[in-house]
Design a protein around this motif. Structure first.
Motif, PDB file in Angstrom:
ATOM      1  N   CYS A 142       0.595  -1.373  -0.046  1.00 23.11           N
ATOM      2  CA  CYS A 142      -0.522   0.545  -0.524  1.00 23.11           C
ATOM      3  C   CYS A 142       0.402   1.138  -0.607  1.00 23.11           C
ATOM      4  O   CYS A 142      -0.053   2.182   0.128  1.00 23.11           O
ATOM      5  N   PHE A 143       1.834   1.064   0.900  1.00 20.51           N
ATOM      6  CA  PHE A 143       3.323   2.045   0.213  1.00 20.51           C
ATOM      7  C   PHE A 143       3.670   3.022  -1.318  1.00 20.51           C
ATOM      8  O   PHE A 143       4.196   3.365  -1.042  1.00 20.51           O
TER       9      PHE A 143
ATOM     10  N   CYS B 278      -6.507   0.485   0.332  1.00 16.39           N
ATOM     11  CA  CYS B 278      -5.688  -0.277  -0.086  1.00 16.39           C
ATOM     12  C   CYS B 278      -5.527  -0.957   1.157  1.00 16.39           C
ATOM     13  O   CYS B 278      -5.189  -2.558   1.543  1.00 16.39           O
ATOM     14  N   ALA B 279      -5.385  -0.675   2.280  1.00 21.14           N
ATOM     15  CA  ALA B 279      -5.296  -1.156   3.742  1.00 21.14           C
ATOM     16  C   ALA B 279      -6.145  -2.018   4.273  1.00 21.14           C
ATOM     17  O   ALA B 279      -6.561  -2.848   4.282  1.00 21.14           O
TER      18      ALA B 279
ATOM     19  N   ILE C 222     -11.465  -5.783   5.221  1.00 19.88           N
ATOM     20  CA  ILE C 222     -11.789  -4.077   5.725  1.00 19.88           C
ATOM     21  C   ILE C 222     -12.757  -3.621   5.167  1.00 19.88           C
ATOM     22  O   ILE C 222     -12.153  -2.978   4.313  1.00 19.88           O
ATOM     23  N   THR C 223     -14.292  -3.502   5.075  1.00 17.74           N
ATOM     24  CA  THR C 223     -14.364  -2.641   4.241  1.00 17.74           C
ATOM     25  C   THR C 223     -15.119  -1.455   5.277  1.00 17.74           C
ATOM     26  O   THR C 223     -14.689  -0.093   4.905  1.00 17.74           O
TER      27      THR C 223
ATOM     28  N   LYS D 263      -8.732  -6.645  13.571  1.00 19.18           N
ATOM     29  CA  LYS D 263      -8.896  -5.710  12.120  1.00 19.18           C
ATOM     30  C   LYS D 263      -8.378  -4.491  12.261  1.00 19.18           C
ATOM     31  O   LYS D 263      -8.063  -3.807  11.782  1.00 19.18           O
ATOM     32  N   ALA D 264      -9.497  -3.827  12.755  1.00 23.93           N
ATOM     33  CA  ALA D 264      -9.787  -2.399  12.602  1.00 23.93           C
ATOM     34  C   ALA D 264      -9.252  -1.938  13.630  1.00 23.93           C
ATOM     35  O   ALA D 264      -7.976  -1.161  13.453  1.00 23.93           O
ATOM     36  N   TYR D 265      -8.441  -2.650  14.395  1.00 26.63           N
ATOM     37  CA  TYR D 265      -6.440  -2.064  15.458  1.00 26.63           C
ATOM     38  C   TYR D 265      -5.786  -2.074  14.507  1.00 26.63           C
ATOM     39  O   TYR D 265      -4.436  -1.490  14.372  1.00 26.63           O
ATOM     40  N   GLY D 266      -5.698  -3.297  13.565  1.00 22.95           N
ATOM     41  CA  GLY D 266      -4.688  -3.412  12.759  1.00 22.95           C
ATOM     42  C   GLY D 266      -4.841  -2.021  11.981  1.00 22.95           C
ATOM     43  O   GLY D 266      -3.200  -1.223  11.277  1.00 22.95           O
TER      44      GLY D 266
END
Lengths: 228, 68
Positions: free
Chosen positions: A107-108, A119-120, A126-127, A154-157
């Motif tokens: 993504c970078f 992208c992340a 996760i949408t 996923k959200a923390y990530g």
């Protein structure tokens, strides 16, 4: 006498013709090429240690030393260094941590910030967090808990990806003349915030880590002369 | 003999003009090259620094998942 003058004039003519054809040496152009090469050449760190467990920079003693080594790597990626956040983790947790970095590394390459975050999101699968939370909520019992725990992870990530993105953006400023010491300090501080985020026991603590990261970014921009 | 000297003088004059013209052209080409390089580097360095930290959405998403 006349013959001597004739020879002299002939030499002059040939000199003029040769000068016209060849001209002066291009000193300015040479300087320009050298400057470009210096700018394009990646910095080479003499402190880069030998590879241990396929990761570079991991054997250095302090966090700041490892960060300094890391930002000097030619191609920073998950195979080159062990992400600081993953370092204190063990076993499966460490593997998952490295996987997250590996999945979002591509993504970078995206320049705009929205594109990078999208992208992340795609990388961690996760949408829409709100929608996915609603979907979890209608489930029952263990299935609901598992759904929510998965969404939280996923959200923390994704939150930590934003931290990492700030580190990446700070690193980019090295090419614009921002002091390496300043960048190393900022990245080190942010890495510690990531670890504190992982160790946080409550939502309030996690929120505080995000607010701390925000303040670190503000201070960094001021010290780097980007923002007054 | 005079004609020969006159001819040589003309050739010398012309070659000097051509030589100076060539030098000027090359000097100008170098200036142009340098200008182009400097302009290109300035454009590359002009990469915008995004001030926004992007953490607003992080706070929102944290609220959503932690409030469940």
């Amino acid at each position: 006498m006349k013959r001597g003058i004739l020879i002299f004039v002939t030499i002059l003519i040939f000199s003029g013709l040769v000068y016209a054809a060849v001209g002066p040496r291009s000193t300015v152009q040479t300087t320009t090429i050298e400057t470009t090469l210096i700018i394009e050449s990646p910095p080479i760190t003499t402190s880069t240690p030998t590879t241990i467990m396929q990761f570079k920079c991991s054997t250095l003693g302090t966090l700041q030393e490892r960060i300094r080594c890391r930002i000097g790597l030619k191609e920073e990626n998950e195979l080159n260094y062990l992400p600081e956040e993953c370092k204190p983790l063990l076993g499966r947790k460490r593997v998952d941590c490295i996987k997250l970095y590996s999945a979002t590394n591509k993504c970078f390459d995206i320049k705009d910030e929205d594109g990078k975050l999208n992208c992340a999101r795609s990388a961690v699968n996760i949408t829409d967090v709100r929608q996915e939370a609603a979907n979890c909520k209608i489930k029952l019992g263990n299935e609901k808990d598992a759904c929510m725990n998965n969404l939280k992870a996923k959200a923390y990530g994704l939150i930590k990806f934003r931290f990492y993105n700030l580190e990446y953006r700070a690193q980019q400023l090295k090419d614009k003349g921002v002091s390496e010491d300043l960048i190393v300090k900022f990245i080190s501080d942010l890495e510690l915030k990531k670890q504190s985020f992982n160790d946080a026991k409550s939502s309030a603590e996690r929120k505080q880590m995000i607010l701390d990261a925000r303040q670190l970014w503000k201070d960094f921009l001021v010290n780097a002369g980007v923002k007054k | 003999m005079r004609k020969l000297f006159a001819l040589l003088a003309i050739i010398l004059f012309l070659s000097l003009i051509v030589g100076c013209g060539s030098t000027d052209y090359k000097a100008q080409a170098q200036v142009n090259d340098t200008t182009t390089t400097v302009t290109q580097q300035a454009a590359e360095n002009k990469m915008n620094v995004t001030i926004d930290d992007g953490l607003d959405s992080a706070l929102q998403e944290l609220d959503i998942v932690d409030s469940q």
